[in-house]
Enzyme design. Structure first.
Site, short mmCIF file in Angstrom:
data_model
loop_
_atom_site.label_atom_id
_atom_site.label_comp_id
_atom_site.label_asym_id
_atom_site.label_seq_id
_atom_site.Cartn_x
_atom_site.Cartn_y
_atom_site.Cartn_z
N GLY A 134 0.79 -1.16 -0.26
CA GLY A 134 0.08 -0.10 -0.03
C GLY A 134 0.56 1.11 0.03
O GLY A 134 0.32 2.23 0.46
N ASP B 124 -6.13 -4.08 -18.29
CA ASP B 124 -5.43 -3.16 -18.55
C ASP B 124 -5.41 -2.53 -19.87
O ASP B 124 -4.51 -1.98 -20.51
CB ASP B 124 -3.88 -3.60 -18.55
CG ASP B 124 -3.47 -4.04 -16.93
OD1 ASP B 124 -3.97 -3.68 -15.86
OD2 ASP B 124 -2.83 -5.17 -16.99
N HIS C 257 -1.08 1.09 -13.55
CA HIS C 257 -0.38 -0.11 -14.02
C HIS C 257 1.17 0.50 -14.14
O HIS C 257 1.50 1.40 -14.81
CB HIS C 257 -1.09 -0.76 -15.26
CG HIS C 257 -0.34 -1.90 -15.85
ND1 HIS C 257 -0.39 -3.20 -15.09
CD2 HIS C 257 0.64 -1.98 -16.73
CE1 HIS C 257 0.27 -4.16 -15.71
NE2 HIS C 257 0.99 -3.39 -16.61
C1 GAR Z 1 2.34 -0.53 -7.97
O1 GAR Z 1 3.52 -0.66 -8.46
C2 GAR Z 1 1.38 -0.59 -8.95
O2 GAR Z 1 1.32 -0.10 -9.90
C3 GAR Z 1 0.91 -2.16 -9.17
O3 GAR Z 1 1.45 -2.87 -7.97
C4 GAR Z 1 2.13 -1.93 -7.08
C5 GAR Z 1 1.51 -1.83 -5.70
O4 GAR Z 1 2.61 -1.39 -4.62
N1 GAR Z 1 -0.16 -2.55 -9.72
C6 GAR Z 1 -0.27 -3.45 -10.68
O5 GAR Z 1 0.70 -3.94 -11.02
C7 GAR Z 1 -1.80 -3.66 -11.04
N2 GAR Z 1 -1.61 -4.37 -12.07
P1 GAR Z 1 2.08 -0.89 -3.55
O6 GAR Z 1 1.44 -1.87 -2.57
O7 GAR Z 1 3.23 -0.40 -2.61
O8 GAR Z 1 1.21 0.62 -3.60
#
Ligand code: GAR
Length: 211
Positions: free
Chosen positions: A27, A164, A128
């Site tokens: 998060g 996506d 993404h």
């Molecule tokens: C982020 O880099 C987001 O863009 C990616 O997951 C990560 C979450 O990080 N999302 C995807 O890959 C969605 N397909 P976080 O939990 O530290 O915010």
């Protein structure tokens, strides 16, 4: 006929849009949005944080900001489609009771069924970590490194029935450096995400973005 995108009502600082943020992991993106919202009055506020498990680390960011947080694990003992639908029903009921108006996917690693998307189309946003349409799916950093590109980035888009594929609202490039691995690249991209996503959410809620 395709379901149209229906946008949220016009927001104001006096009547901010009620955001639900959905996460699966640590998060850090949620934390950057909460920091942005606490900096000055905005025309959006986070009213609930939902995760697809009870132990998603990012739930703590919501809790410590005094926001309702709920981990909703995938129900067991059902056939896979039934399980997805039952899970989405539980999410929908939390969204309803929190009176959420816009869904912000922030590292939420599940794909919604078309019937769920239909209910929210025009009011679900995702980030993404690639320059879509390049490298959609679950391993964008691995795929970018395998392809040998020298630039990647991140994309904010509205969610449609595909994976996506929805209309792009904003993108920002990030260099791939010599010797990068998935972790170093992910960290560099996240730093940019943490600026781009809150800014884009803010413009969207102010009605400044069109598709
Ligand atoms: C982020 O880099 C987001 O863009 C990616 O997951 C990560 C979450 O990080 N999302 C995807 O890959 C969605 N397909 P976080 O939990 O530290 O915010």
């Amino acid at each position: 006929m395709e379901t149209p995108f229906i946008f949220p009502r016009a927001a104001s600082i006096e009547a901010p849009l009620r955001l639900a943020v959905l996460i699966s992991g640590g998060g850090s993106g949620l934390a950057s949005l909460l920091a942005f919202q606490s900096l000055e009055p905005r025309c959006h506020r986070t009213v609930i944080v939902l995760a697809d498990s009870r132990n998603a680390g990012g739930l703590e960011h919501g809790k410590s900001a005094g926001i309702t947080t709920v981990g909703i694990p995938i129900p067991m003992g059902l056939e896979s489609t039934e399980r997805r639908l039952a899970h989405e029903n539980m999410i929908q009921s939390q969204l309803k009771s929190s009176k959420a108006e816009v869904l912000i996917l922030s590292g939420y690693m599940r794909i919604f069924t078309p019937s769920f998307v239909e209910k929210w189309k025009g009011r679900i946003m995702n980030i993404h970590p690639s320059m879509l349409p390049d490298f959609p799916g679950a391993h964008p950093h691995r795929d970018a490194l395998s392809a040998g590109v020298t630039t990647t980035g991140c994309t904010v888009h509205l969610v449609d029935e595909g994976v996506d594929t929805g209309p792009i609202l904003a993108q920002r490039e990030v260099p791939v450096l010599e010797g990068d691995n998935e972790e170093t690249l992910q960290e560099r991209v996240k730093k940019v995400e943490h600026v781009l996503y809150p800014e884009t959410i803010d413009l969207f809620c102010r009605g400044r973005l069109s598709i």
